[in-house]
Design an enzyme around this catalytic site. Structure first.
Site, short mmCIF file in Angstrom:
data_model
loop_
_atom_site.label_atom_id
_atom_site.label_comp_id
_atom_site.label_asym_id
_atom_site.label_seq_id
_atom_site.Cartn_x
_atom_site.Cartn_y
_atom_site.Cartn_z
N TYR A 1 40.43 49.73 33.55
CA TYR A 1 39.38 50.46 34.27
C TYR A 1 39.79 50.54 35.73
CZ TYR A 1 34.71 51.55 36.10
OH TYR A 1 33.64 52.14 36.72
N ASP B 1 46.59 48.09 40.47
CA ASP B 1 45.17 48.04 40.78
C ASP B 1 44.78 46.57 40.87
OD1 ASP B 1 42.43 47.79 40.65
OD2 ASP B 1 42.14 49.39 39.19
N LYS C 1 36.23 45.11 45.94
CA LYS C 1 35.17 44.20 46.40
C LYS C 1 35.65 42.87 46.98
CE LYS C 1 34.95 44.25 41.46
NZ LYS C 1 34.30 44.95 40.38
N1 HOZ Z 1 32.29 47.43 35.58
C1 HOZ Z 1 32.07 46.38 36.49
C2 HOZ Z 1 32.92 45.19 36.26
N2 HOZ Z 1 34.17 45.41 35.68
C3 HOZ Z 1 30.62 45.98 36.47
C4 HOZ Z 1 30.08 45.98 37.81
C5 HOZ Z 1 28.57 45.75 37.91
O1 HOZ Z 1 27.82 46.08 37.01
O2 HOZ Z 1 28.18 45.28 38.95
#
Ligand code: HOZ
Length: 431
Positions: free
Chosen positions: A146, A241, A269
């Site tokens: 992802y 990434d 983040k």
């Molecule tokens: N897809 C995000 C983690 N791989 C989730 C982030 C979230 O819901 O805060």
């Protein structure tokens, strides 16, 4: 067990009246695991506190960034002080230079770095840059990885897309996703085939160097080296990434930990200490194609935002100045793995634990979990029961088998012992 999530339930009902699905990011809605999401009130150190006043040991840690734990004192103080000088200027600041210099000093192969506001933005911009630099349109990503929710990445993506088993995303035009080629993680032959079939057309290979969006999946020995060699041979840019791995697996992230040089690196983040931040960086020769030096356009009013910068800078500086934190995190995670191994073996259900540094996950699988196919054919219904049994016992895991657990250094040995005891109880309850 008595259900005490009254306030969370009320809040979830209310949230659904004004927020799609009651949440601002899909996985946290708990639809993958069932039940009602718990609403968080606050957090400190290794603990979350929900709206009903319950305490949890946190293994999400804001999906990665809280490496030192929540509300870390120096980070909180730095934000508090900085905010008095305003929250945004949309103009350059000295702090942005300090941040860039710190990132450069910690991460290998970063001569220049551009701040953005999220990991999605970082990956999206890195791909645009790779295309602009090489003059090629196609890129390769891996099934189950992802890279944020930009159109071109939502092809066989991991995390929420995998959690909800979304095959094609409405709204992503075929013209955009058509240049996204996919290969199974850890399958070098599949990559080689794509490269031969699309000779001279591939701008980049982008990868989560340790995948974290299909549970934790480790690269097989030699996989990155082989990809690096293909990129060098074919004039393709290799993009790491590092939204999850950057500054978490080591000072220099996965590049340092795995000993692999990337051409471009993306961060998210983590470098904002949990504030909405991202960045992409790499070799000067490539990065100078970005505007205003070059013509590859990329911009953002909140890029380099002073509050995000001071939060990220303060956390990264702490990590930079105390490299023992990485040793401690490794030891804590290995201790957790050892404990989980014992209780899972005793429980007698097939399982796999994948772990590197402070990233770890459990799949209920009979065979090794090395790619998206093996992650999705694991017994994820059992994982969902395990998730709830743990949650009821005050252990907050990611609400999907397609996510990684992250440890923070605020965790004590007693917290880990408690986690393992709760895992043993949970397994007894659900098996
Ligand atoms: N897809 C995000 C983690 N791989 C989730 C982030 C979230 O819901 O805060």
């Amino acid at each position: 067990m008595v259900d005490t999530n009254t306030r969370s339930k009320e809040l979830f009902d209310r949230a659904q009246q004004s927020i799609p699905g009651g949440v601002n990011s899909p996985v946290r809605a708990f639809r993958g695991v069932g039940g009602t999401p718990i609403f968080i009130e606050k957090a400190k150190g290794a603990y979350l506190y929900d709206a009903d006043g319950k305490q949890y040991i946190d293994y999400i840690n804001s999906w990665g960034p809280m490496i030192l734990g929540h509300a870390y004192e120096s980070v909180v103080n730095a934000i508090r002080e900085k905010v008095l000088g305003s929250t945004s200027f949309g103009a350059p600041t000295e702090l942005e230079i300090e941040m860039a210099e710190l990132i450069k000093s910690m991460a290998p192969n970063v001569d220049l770095v551009r701040m953005v506001s999220s990991g999605t933005e970082a990956c999206m911009s890195a791909i645009r840059l790779a295309r602009g630099y090489t003059g090629r349109n196609k890129f390769i990503k891996f099934e189950g990885c992802y890279h944020g929710h930009a159109d071109a990445f939502l092809v066989k993506a991991g995390s929420g897309v995998a959690t909800f088993n979304i095959q094609t995303v409405p709204g992503v035009p075929a013209g955009v996703s058509g240049d996204t080629l996919t290969a199974p993680y850890n399958d070098i032959e599949a990559v080689e085939k794509l490269v031969q079939e699309n000779k001279g057309e591939i701008a980049a290979i982008i990868i989560e160097p340790v995948a974290g969006n299909m549970g934790c999946i480790l690269p097989k020995p030699g996989f990155h080296e082989a990809l690096r060699a293909i990129c060098d041979r074919e004039g393709i840019l290799y993009i790491f990434d590092e939204v999850m791995t950057g500054f978490r697996l080591a000072r220099g992230g996965a590049q340092e930990r795995l000993g692999i040089n990337a051409d471009l690196v993306t961060y998210g983040k983590v470098i904002g200490g949990g504030m909405p931040v991202g960045a992409f960086g790499g070799k000067r020769e490539i990065m100078e194609h970005i505007a205003p030096v070059g013509n590859v356009y990329q911009a953002g009013t909140l890029s380099g935002n002073p509050i995000a910068m001071i939060a990220g800078y303060t956390m990264l500086k702490e990590l930079n100045d105390n490299p023992n934190i990485y040793t401690e995190l490794d030891e804590k995670t290995e201790y957790l793995k050892k404990g989980l191994n014992e209780v899972l073996r005793t429980a007698g259900t097939p399982y796999v634990i994948n772990q590197l540094g402070s990233m770890i996950s459990v799949h209920f699988s009979e065979k090794p979990v090395t790619d998206f196919t093996s992650a999705s054919t694991a017994n994820n219904a059992l994982f969902n029961k395990f998730f709830h049994a743990m949650l009821n016992r005050g252990i907050y895991l990611a609400p999907s088998a397609f996510e990684t657990w992250f440890l923070c250094n605020a965790l004590s040995k007693a917290d880990i012992d408690r986690t393992v005891t709760m895992a043993a109880e949970s397994l007894k309850e659900i098996l």
